[in-house]
Structure formats: C-alpha cells, structure tokens
Design a protein around this motif. Structure first.
Motif, PDB file in Angstrom:
ATOM      1  N   ASN A  65     -40.788   6.376  -5.320  1.00 36.71           N
ATOM      2  CA  ASN A  65     -40.533   7.795  -5.074  1.00 36.71           C
ATOM      3  C   ASN A  65     -39.503   8.248  -6.098  1.00 36.71           C
ATOM      4  O   ASN A  65     -38.530   7.529  -6.344  1.00 36.71           O
ATOM      5  N   TYR A  66     -39.705   9.418  -6.657  1.00 35.85           N
ATOM      6  CA  TYR A  66     -38.672   9.967  -7.526  1.00 35.85           C
ATOM      7  C   TYR A  66     -38.786  11.483  -7.533  1.00 35.85           C
ATOM      8  O   TYR A  66     -39.823  12.052  -7.212  1.00 35.85           O
ATOM      9  N   ASN A  67     -37.688  12.122  -7.929  1.00 28.91           N
ATOM     10  CA  ASN A  67     -37.690  13.567  -8.129  1.00 28.91           C
ATOM     11  C   ASN A  67     -36.523  13.934  -9.035  1.00 28.91           C
ATOM     12  O   ASN A  67     -35.555  13.184  -9.155  1.00 28.91           O
ATOM     13  N   TYR A  68     -36.658  15.071  -9.680  1.00 28.06           N
ATOM     14  CA  TYR A  68     -35.583  15.587 -10.518  1.00 28.06           C
ATOM     15  C   TYR A  68     -35.729  17.091 -10.608  1.00 28.06           C
ATOM     16  O   TYR A  68     -36.780  17.658 -10.308  1.00 28.06           O
ATOM     17  N   GLY A  69     -34.659  17.731 -11.018  1.00 31.92           N
ATOM     18  CA  GLY A  69     -34.679  19.174 -11.187  1.00 31.92           C
ATOM     19  C   GLY A  69     -33.689  19.584 -12.255  1.00 31.92           C
ATOM     20  O   GLY A  69     -32.676  18.925 -12.471  1.00 31.92           O
ATOM     21  N   VAL A  70     -33.979  20.693 -12.927  1.00 31.53           N
ATOM     22  CA  VAL A  70     -33.109  21.226 -13.967  1.00 31.53           C
ATOM     23  C   VAL A  70     -32.959  22.720 -13.705  1.00 31.53           C
ATOM     24  O   VAL A  70     -33.948  23.418 -13.532  1.00 31.53           O
ATOM     25  N   ALA A  71     -31.721  23.167 -13.678  1.00 33.10           N
ATOM     26  CA  ALA A  71     -31.439  24.592 -13.546  1.00 33.10           C
ATOM     27  C   ALA A  71     -30.322  24.911 -14.525  1.00 33.10           C
ATOM     28  O   ALA A  71     -29.164  24.606 -14.270  1.00 33.10           O
ATOM     29  N   ASP A  72     -30.671  25.496 -15.665  1.00 36.22           N
ATOM     30  CA  ASP A  72     -29.704  25.803 -16.711  1.00 36.22           C
ATOM     31  C   ASP A  72     -29.551  27.315 -16.800  1.00 36.22           C
ATOM     32  O   ASP A  72     -30.467  28.022 -17.227  1.00 36.22           O
ATOM     33  N   GLY A  73     -28.403  27.809 -16.375  1.00 39.46           N
ATOM     34  CA  GLY A  73     -28.166  29.246 -16.387  1.00 39.46           C
ATOM     35  C   GLY A  73     -28.049  29.808 -17.791  1.00 39.46           C
ATOM     36  O   GLY A  73     -28.355  30.979 -18.028  1.00 39.46           O
ATOM     37  N   TYR A  74     -27.596  29.013 -18.750  1.00 47.53           N
ATOM     38  CA  TYR A  74     -27.421  29.505 -20.117  1.00 47.53           C
ATOM     39  C   TYR A  74     -28.765  29.794 -20.779  1.00 47.53           C
ATOM     40  O   TYR A  74     -28.976  30.854 -21.343  1.00 47.53           O
ATOM     41  N   PHE A  79     -36.832  24.070 -13.737  1.00 52.33           N
ATOM     42  CA  PHE A  79     -38.045  23.329 -13.428  1.00 52.33           C
ATOM     43  C   PHE A  79     -37.690  22.069 -12.663  1.00 52.33           C
ATOM     44  O   PHE A  79     -36.537  21.643 -12.618  1.00 52.33           O
ATOM     45  N   GLY A  80     -38.665  21.488 -12.016  1.00 52.67           N
ATOM     46  CA  GLY A  80     -38.443  20.271 -11.242  1.00 52.67           C
ATOM     47  C   GLY A  80     -39.743  19.518 -11.042  1.00 52.67           C
ATOM     48  O   GLY A  80     -40.834  20.049 -11.243  1.00 52.67           O
ATOM     49  N   HIS A  81     -39.627  18.260 -10.617  1.00 49.16           N
ATOM     50  CA  HIS A  81     -40.790  17.404 -10.430  1.00 49.16           C
ATOM     51  C   HIS A  81     -40.458  16.374  -9.364  1.00 49.16           C
ATOM     52  O   HIS A  81     -39.357  15.852  -9.320  1.00 49.16           O
ATOM     53  N   SER A  82     -41.419  16.088  -8.503  1.00 46.61           N
ATOM     54  CA  SER A  82     -41.273  15.018  -7.516  1.00 46.61           C
ATOM     55  C   SER A  82     -42.610  14.310  -7.399  1.00 46.61           C
ATOM     56  O   SER A  82     -43.666  14.934  -7.509  1.00 46.61           O
ATOM     57  N   GLU A  83     -42.555  12.983  -7.197  1.00 45.54           N
ATOM     58  CA  GLU A  83     -43.773  12.200  -7.102  1.00 45.54           C
ATOM     59  C   GLU A  83     -43.508  10.979  -6.239  1.00 45.54           C
ATOM     60  O   GLU A  83     -42.416  10.430  -6.241  1.00 45.54           O
ATOM     61  N   SER A  84     -44.535  10.573  -5.509  1.00 49.67           N
ATOM     62  CA  SER A  84     -44.458   9.345  -4.717  1.00 49.67           C
ATOM     63  C   SER A  84     -45.767   8.595  -4.911  1.00 49.67           C
ATOM     64  O   SER A  84     -46.830   9.188  -5.042  1.00 49.67           O
ATOM     65  N   ARG A  85     -45.657   7.273  -4.920  1.00 54.98           N
ATOM     66  CA  ARG A  85     -46.844   6.443  -5.111  1.00 54.98           C
ATOM     67  C   ARG A  85     -46.757   5.249  -4.175  1.00 54.98           C
ATOM     68  O   ARG A  85     -45.710   4.628  -4.020  1.00 54.98           O
ATOM     69  N   ASP A  86     -47.899   4.953  -3.573  1.00 53.86           N
ATOM     70  CA  ASP A  86     -48.017   3.777  -2.709  1.00 53.86           C
ATOM     71  C   ASP A  86     -49.383   3.160  -3.013  1.00 53.86           C
ATOM     72  O   ASP A  86     -50.400   3.633  -2.518  1.00 53.86           O
ATOM     73  N   GLY A  87     -49.386   2.133  -3.852  1.00 54.05           N
ATOM     74  CA  GLY A  87     -50.649   1.532  -4.265  1.00 54.05           C
ATOM     75  C   GLY A  87     -51.397   2.478  -5.178  1.00 54.05           C
ATOM     76  O   GLY A  87     -50.883   2.939  -6.188  1.00 54.05           O
ATOM     77  N   TYR A  88     -52.646   2.790  -4.798  1.00 50.38           N
ATOM     78  CA  TYR A  88     -53.448   3.692  -5.624  1.00 50.38           C
ATOM     79  C   TYR A  88     -53.296   5.146  -5.222  1.00 50.38           C
ATOM     80  O   TYR A  88     -53.854   6.021  -5.866  1.00 50.38           O
ATOM     81  N   LYS A  89     -52.570   5.434  -4.174  1.00 46.50           N
ATOM     82  CA  LYS A  89     -52.386   6.824  -3.742  1.00 46.50           C
ATOM     83  C   LYS A  89     -51.125   7.383  -4.385  1.00 46.50           C
ATOM     84  O   LYS A  89     -50.029   6.885  -4.175  1.00 46.50           O
ATOM     85  N   THR A  90     -51.312   8.441  -5.160  1.00 46.52           N
ATOM     86  CA  THR A  90     -50.203   9.110  -5.831  1.00 46.52           C
ATOM     87  C   THR A  90     -50.269  10.582  -5.473  1.00 46.52           C
ATOM     88  O   THR A  90     -51.335  11.193  -5.520  1.00 46.52           O
ATOM     89  N   GLU A  91     -49.129  11.135  -5.117  1.00 42.36           N
ATOM     90  CA  GLU A  91     -49.066  12.572  -4.844  1.00 42.36           C
ATOM     91  C   GLU A  91     -47.729  13.103  -5.308  1.00 42.36           C
ATOM     92  O   GLU A  91     -46.731  12.393  -5.314  1.00 42.36           O
ATOM     93  N   GLY A  92     -47.739  14.370  -5.697  1.00 38.08           N
ATOM     94  CA  GLY A  92     -46.514  14.977  -6.176  1.00 38.08           C
ATOM     95  C   GLY A  92     -46.708  16.441  -6.482  1.00 38.08           C
ATOM     96  O   GLY A  92     -47.777  17.004  -6.267  1.00 38.08           O
ATOM     97  N   SER A  93     -45.629  17.042  -6.992  1.00 36.54           N
ATOM     98  CA  SER A  93     -45.682  18.454  -7.375  1.00 36.54           C
ATOM     99  C   SER A  93     -44.610  18.717  -8.414  1.00 36.54           C
ATOM    100  O   SER A  93     -43.623  17.986  -8.503  1.00 36.54           O
ATOM    101  N   TYR A  94     -44.834  19.778  -9.181  1.00 35.62           N
ATOM    102  CA  TYR A  94     -43.799  20.225 -10.100  1.00 35.62           C
ATOM    103  C   TYR A  94     -43.831  21.736 -10.174  1.00 35.62           C
ATOM    104  O   TYR A  94     -44.852  22.374  -9.925  1.00 35.62           O
TER     105      TYR A  94
END
Length: 149
Positions: A65-74, A79-94
């Motif tokens: 499982n992982y996720n990250y996000g970036v918010a730069d006011g300057y 943007f952001g991204h998250s994903e999880s994987r268990d064997g052959y099943k992968t799901e996520g969003s960005y």
C-alpha cells in the motif's frame, strides 16, 4: 630529319638506358611461408563459475500500500496518488488539478485480466480571454555622452 630532332631522340634513348640500371639491389623473390607444423587443439576448459550465487526470490505474491500527495502554493501544483496491491489485484486512484481549473480523478482496478479505469472531472473548464497590457518599449538610445573640451 632535322639535327635538333635527332639530338632529342638520342637524349631520350640515353635517359631510358641509364634509368634501366637501378643503383639499389633487386628485392628478394617472394616465397610463400612454410605451412605450420600440425599442433593438436588446445584442451577445452569450461568458463569459470560466477563468484556469487543468484539470489533466491520468494514465491509469494506482492502485497503493498502506498500514497503520496503534493500541494505547492507557489507553483499551484496539486496532485496525489494512492495504490494498493494484493497478489494480482491492484487498485488505486490519482488526482490532478488541470490548467483549465478542473480536477481530474482517475480510479483504476486490475484483477489480473486487464486494467479498468474510470475518469471523472470536477468543476467547469474556464478559459478566460487573454487581454494583453500595453507596455511601451524602452528608448532605443540613452542620452548622448558628455563632451569634453
């Protein structure tokens, strides 16, 4: 035949006769090299073994499982991204903030038989009319240099 022509022909014959005698010794006649004596082929030596063993990889399916996000006011990047994987099943969003003011969200699922993605947008696209502002050009030349008497 004129005398001048006869002298020229005799001089040419003399040059050819002198040039035929070279002051250098003749090169030795070419002799092909002697065939090599028969030698048995070199014995076969297998290539050396690797100095390290190959790593053993476990036969367990990946899981993370992982996720990250970036918010730069300057710069305005968001943007952001998250994903999880268990064997052959992968799901996520960005998510990405688009330049036209909308937010794009992509949700995806892969069960091992192919990727299925759903793309959605939030907000209304805005394209403001560009209105350039007048900015006069700087003067081509500065004041004249001072004169000295």
């Amino acid at each position: 035949m004129s005398l001048k022509l006869q002298i020229a022909v005799i001089a040419c014959l003399a040059v050819v006769a002198i040039a035929d005698q070279s002051p250098y010794p003749a090169p030795p006649a070419y002799a092909p090299p002697a065939p090599p004596a028969y030698a048995p082929p070199a014995p076969y030596h297998p290539p050396p073994k690797a100095y390290h063993a190959e790593p053993d990889y476990p036969d367990v399916p990946p899981k993370y499982n992982y996720n990250y996000g970036v918010a730069d006011g300057y710069s305005g990047a968001n943007f952001g991204h998250s994903e999880s994987r268990d064997g052959y099943k992968t799901e996520g969003s960005y998510t990405v903030d688009l330049p036209d003011g909308r937010k794009q969200t992509v949700k995806y699922v892969d069960n091992g038989d192919g990727l299925v993605a759903e793309v959605t947008y939030e907000g209304e696209a805005q394209y403001p009319e560009y209105k350039p502002t007048y900015k006069p050009a700087p003067p081509a030349y500065g004041p004249p240099p001072p004169t000295y008497a």
